[in-house]
Every structure is written in structure tokens, then in C-alpha cells.
Motif scaffolding. Sequence first.
Motif, PDB file in Angstrom:
ATOM      1  N   MET A   1       0.845  -1.197  -0.086  1.00  0.00           N
ATOM      2  CA  MET A   1      -0.061   0.019   0.004  1.00  0.00           C
ATOM      3  C   MET A   1       0.935   1.301   0.077  1.00  0.00           C
ATOM      4  O   MET A   1       0.710   2.238  -0.681  1.00  0.00           O
ATOM      5  CB  MET A   1      -0.793  -0.095   1.285  1.00  0.00           C
ATOM      6  N   ALA A   2       1.992   0.960   0.732  1.00  0.00           N
ATOM      7  CA  ALA A   2       2.678   2.410   1.132  1.00  0.00           C
ATOM      8  C   ALA A   2       3.563   2.596  -0.273  1.00  0.00           C
ATOM      9  O   ALA A   2       3.968   3.848  -0.381  1.00  0.00           O
ATOM     10  CB  ALA A   2       3.781   2.264   2.030  1.00  0.00           C
ATOM     11  N   GLU A   3       3.640   1.550  -1.161  1.00  0.00           N
ATOM     12  CA  GLU A   3       4.342   1.743  -2.575  1.00  0.00           C
ATOM     13  C   GLU A   3       3.298   2.403  -3.455  1.00  0.00           C
ATOM     14  O   GLU A   3       3.596   2.460  -4.731  1.00  0.00           O
ATOM     15  CB  GLU A   3       4.876   0.435  -2.919  1.00  0.00           C
TER      16      GLU A   3
ATOM     17  N   ALA B   1       3.419   2.167  12.268  1.00  0.00           N
ATOM     18  CA  ALA B   1       4.498   3.229  12.835  1.00  0.00           C
ATOM     19  C   ALA B   1       5.698   2.131  13.320  1.00  0.00           C
ATOM     20  O   ALA B   1       6.795   2.485  13.182  1.00  0.00           O
ATOM     21  CB  ALA B   1       3.977   3.522  14.313  1.00  0.00           C
ATOM     22  N   PHE B   2       5.192   1.005  13.760  1.00  0.00           N
ATOM     23  CA  PHE B   2       6.464  -0.108  13.981  1.00  0.00           C
ATOM     24  C   PHE B   2       7.023  -0.146  12.726  1.00  0.00           C
ATOM     25  O   PHE B   2       8.359  -0.396  12.779  1.00  0.00           O
ATOM     26  CB  PHE B   2       5.668  -1.236  14.443  1.00  0.00           C
ATOM     27  N   LEU B   3       6.667  -0.418  11.484  1.00  0.00           N
ATOM     28  CA  LEU B   3       7.188  -0.700  10.347  1.00  0.00           C
ATOM     29  C   LEU B   3       7.966   0.386  10.006  1.00  0.00           C
ATOM     30  O   LEU B   3       9.191   0.528   9.360  1.00  0.00           O
ATOM     31  CB  LEU B   3       6.267  -0.993   9.202  1.00  0.00           C
TER      32      LEU B   3
ATOM     33  N   GLU C   1       9.316   2.878  12.021  1.00  0.00           N
ATOM     34  CA  GLU C   1      10.355   3.176  12.992  1.00  0.00           C
ATOM     35  C   GLU C   1      11.637   2.115  12.772  1.00  0.00           C
ATOM     36  O   GLU C   1      12.736   2.605  13.062  1.00  0.00           O
ATOM     37  CB  GLU C   1       9.927   2.816  14.535  1.00  0.00           C
ATOM     38  N   ASN C   2      11.252   0.848  12.209  1.00  0.00           N
ATOM     39  CA  ASN C   2      12.477  -0.057  11.827  1.00  0.00           C
ATOM     40  C   ASN C   2      12.893   0.134  10.560  1.00  0.00           C
ATOM     41  O   ASN C   2      13.685  -0.787   9.873  1.00  0.00           O
ATOM     42  CB  ASN C   2      11.535  -1.354  12.160  1.00  0.00           C
ATOM     43  N   GLY C   3      12.369   0.981   9.627  1.00  0.00           N
ATOM     44  CA  GLY C   3      12.864   1.302   8.370  1.00  0.00           C
ATOM     45  C   GLY C   3      12.492   0.422   7.089  1.00  0.00           C
ATOM     46  O   GLY C   3      12.958   0.388   6.293  1.00  0.00           O
ATOM     47  N   ILE C   4      11.350  -0.224   7.646  1.00  0.00           N
ATOM     48  CA  ILE C   4      10.898  -1.360   6.728  1.00  0.00           C
ATOM     49  C   ILE C   4      10.052  -0.311   5.474  1.00  0.00           C
ATOM     50  O   ILE C   4      10.033  -0.871   4.440  1.00  0.00           O
ATOM     51  CB  ILE C   4       9.797  -2.466   7.417  1.00  0.00           C
ATOM     52  N   ILE C   5       9.335   0.612   5.961  1.00  0.00           N
ATOM     53  CA  ILE C   5       8.801   1.526   4.923  1.00  0.00           C
ATOM     54  C   ILE C   5       8.847   3.027   5.296  1.00  0.00           C
ATOM     55  O   ILE C   5       9.429   3.240   6.481  1.00  0.00           O
ATOM     56  CB  ILE C   5       7.042   1.293   4.796  1.00  0.00           C
ATOM     57  N   GLU C   6       8.664   3.867   4.476  1.00  0.00           N
ATOM     58  CA  GLU C   6       8.873   5.229   4.722  1.00  0.00           C
ATOM     59  C   GLU C   6       7.618   5.824   5.232  1.00  0.00           C
ATOM     60  O   GLU C   6       6.566   4.783   5.440  1.00  0.00           O
ATOM     61  CB  GLU C   6       8.790   6.155   3.387  1.00  0.00           C
ATOM     62  N   ALA C   7       7.413   7.176   5.575  1.00  0.00           N
ATOM     63  CA  ALA C   7       6.295   7.420   6.451  1.00  0.00           C
ATOM     64  C   ALA C   7       5.112   7.388   5.670  1.00  0.00           C
ATOM     65  O   ALA C   7       4.976   7.572   4.388  1.00  0.00           O
ATOM     66  CB  ALA C   7       6.487   8.939   6.849  1.00  0.00           C
TER      67      ALA C   7
ATOM     68  N   ASP D   1       0.428   7.012   6.023  1.00  0.00           N
ATOM     69  CA  ASP D   1      -0.841   7.195   6.569  1.00  0.00           C
ATOM     70  C   ASP D   1      -1.575   5.991   6.316  1.00  0.00           C
ATOM     71  O   ASP D   1      -2.047   6.267   5.254  1.00  0.00           O
ATOM     72  CB  ASP D   1      -1.440   8.428   6.623  1.00  0.00           C
ATOM     73  N   PRO D   2      -2.092   4.983   7.090  1.00  0.00           N
ATOM     74  CA  PRO D   2      -2.845   3.860   6.480  1.00  0.00           C
ATOM     75  C   PRO D   2      -4.366   4.129   6.820  1.00  0.00           C
ATOM     76  O   PRO D   2      -5.223   3.213   6.527  1.00  0.00           O
ATOM     77  CB  PRO D   2      -2.549   2.715   7.494  1.00  0.00           C
ATOM     78  N   SER D   3      -4.966   5.259   7.041  1.00  0.00           N
ATOM     79  CA  SER D   3      -6.119   5.516   7.426  1.00  0.00           C
ATOM     80  C   SER D   3      -7.111   5.283   6.169  1.00  0.00           C
ATOM     81  O   SER D   3      -8.104   4.774   6.558  1.00  0.00           O
ATOM     82  CB  SER D   3      -6.598   7.185   7.601  1.00  0.00           C
TER      83      SER D   3
END
Length: 352
Positions: A114-116, A323-325, A327-333, A335-337
Motif C-alpha cells: 500500500m505504501a508503494e 508506526a512499527f514498520l 520506526e524500523n525502516g521497513i517503509i517510509e512514512a 498514513d494507513p487511514s
Amino acid sequence: MLRRTILLLFVLMFGTLAWPVGAQDGGEDERPDPLGGATEFAVANERTSVTFMLDWAPNTNHTGFYVAQALGYYDEANLDVEFIEPTDLLPEQALDAGLAEFGVGFQDFSTPAMAEGLDLVSVAAIIQYNTSGFSALAERHQLTRPRDLENLRYGGFGVPDLENAFLRTLIACDEGTWNEDNYIDVGFADVIELLERDQIDFSWIFYGWQGIDAELKGKELSTIMLMDYQDCVPNYYTPILLTTRELIEERPDVVAAFVQATARGFAVAIQDPERAAEILLEAVPELDADLVKASALYLSEQYQADAPRWGQQTEETWQNFTAFLVENGIIEAFDPSNSWTNEFLPGVVENE
């Protein structure tokens, strides 16, 4: 694709109702109605054919879908549903490309997609809490707390950034330190067999499939279940039912019809797991009957758990795990709303 590598291993290791979904054995079921009190269900405006893609080979994560098909719930919803399994094309890719209308995903893999920018929306949580955990053979290692893992060899599935993030966070929460040199990429190997050969000390499994399978074969595991450490690693939905924003906007009637018919199938899986297991075995007779029956019984308590109905999702779960993802560098910022919704689930619940 890295996101799916982990998913593949997890699964390998892991109108009115036509069928009554009342309390089992004549007793009272104290759980909220998995259908949110609904007695009528959405129907597509016209007869519609849809394609539904599994995440892997059929298993008890999918029981409700097979029940909905076998008991005619999709037919009553004015839908013709074709079940397919992924090959080179994965569910997220198939949905985004318009080659399937619905599919099974996992929040920890679908969120990066989704972030991509892939067109994906989660319309139901198939299981409420994470039923995976880190397991060792009990005869070799008794795991009583996360810190027990810190000096052990971990058999990973080839996504070290994600796997190490989980282990690092979980063990640090118990004032321990994870040494990433203990990560061993074992790919798609049978991790239980590797444990028995003493080639690794622990691995990540879905208890509801792989853990139960090991127990049925007389192999006692010692497991740190992630659901017991939500203050360390936030809960996430695994698996989830996916569709696309495009379909929601163009055919909301089809989305509602599919989701609500599916909910009816999972209501049977929750309240009559024995019958649901029989239906899955009738549809997929090559599955291990003992494993399916035992897994169905375990998951009957997990599909809905303490949620007000089957499929319910919360903003807190989506925000915390995203936020966990991040914070751990798995994805960039990110918003999953807009990445999830409860609007197509049947019935009504409080504080929705």
C-alpha cells in the motif's frame, strides 16, 4: 518479491443463514454475534462473476471462504466466485492489476505494498490477533521469555530486515540484545526438520497450522507467542481480506455482497468448527484431516476472539503497526487511514 517470501513460508508452515450458526452442542455462546446482529445480507445489484485469490494452498485460514461457497452464500449474494491460487502473480499484484477482485493478504506485507502505491484496501480481518510465534524444540530449549532467544540460532525465511526488526524489538523489550549474526537464511526448508537436525535453534511459525501439525506428530514445541507481547511488538492482522479502492468506488454492492457472504461462512467456522472442517476437507480432500480438524477448532476461538463481530478492524491496530514498520525502516512514512474499512461488514456494532 521479498514481501511474499515470508508469507509463503508462514502458510506452508501454517438473506437468512442456510446453515445455523447458533451455539455449539446446545450451549450458550457468550461471544458477540459474529454477524453483528444482521439477519439480512447484501446482494449484488446484478449477477456478477468475481475472482478470489488465495495467498497460498488452501488451509484453515481460508475455511470461511470455502464454507460460503459450499453453503451457497455467494450464490445468494448474486455472485459467481472463482477461487484461484497464486502462481507467479501474487494477490496484491493481481488486485492492483485488475486480474482479481478479492484476495488474501497479511498486514505486514500488504502495508508495504500500500505504501508503494498499490491499489489495495483491507475490508476484513480474517483473524483478530497474531497467532504466530518463535518456536524451538522443547527438549532442547525451554522458551519462557523473549530474552531466552538472544543467543540462539534463528532459521529465517529470507527477509532479514523485517525478521530482525521483530526479534530486535521483542528481545530488547525483555532487556536483551538480538545478535543479527545468529540469523540463518533457510529459505523454504522445513524448519521443524531443521530444528530436529539441530541446524537451527528456533524459527517463526504460525501456531494454528505448523505448531498444531508438529504436536499431532509428537513433536513438542516451546513457543514465544507474539500475541502475548503486544506491548513490545504491536498486534497486526494476519491474514486480511483485500479488495481495491477502484472496486469499492465502482461496485460497492459487489464488495458488500462478497464481504457479507464471507462473514456468514466464517460465522459457521466460529460456531461450528467441526462442520466447517468437514466442508474444507470435502473441497480439498488432499489436506490432512486430523490437522484440519484440530486447526479449525483452535482457530474457531481466534477468528473473532474478543472483537464485536468477525472481520472488525481498528484504527489503533493499523496505526500502531504501521508506526512499527516506519520506526524500523521497513517503509517510509505512511498514513494507513484509507487502507482499511469496516463499512462492508454485516450488522452494526457499538463505537464503530
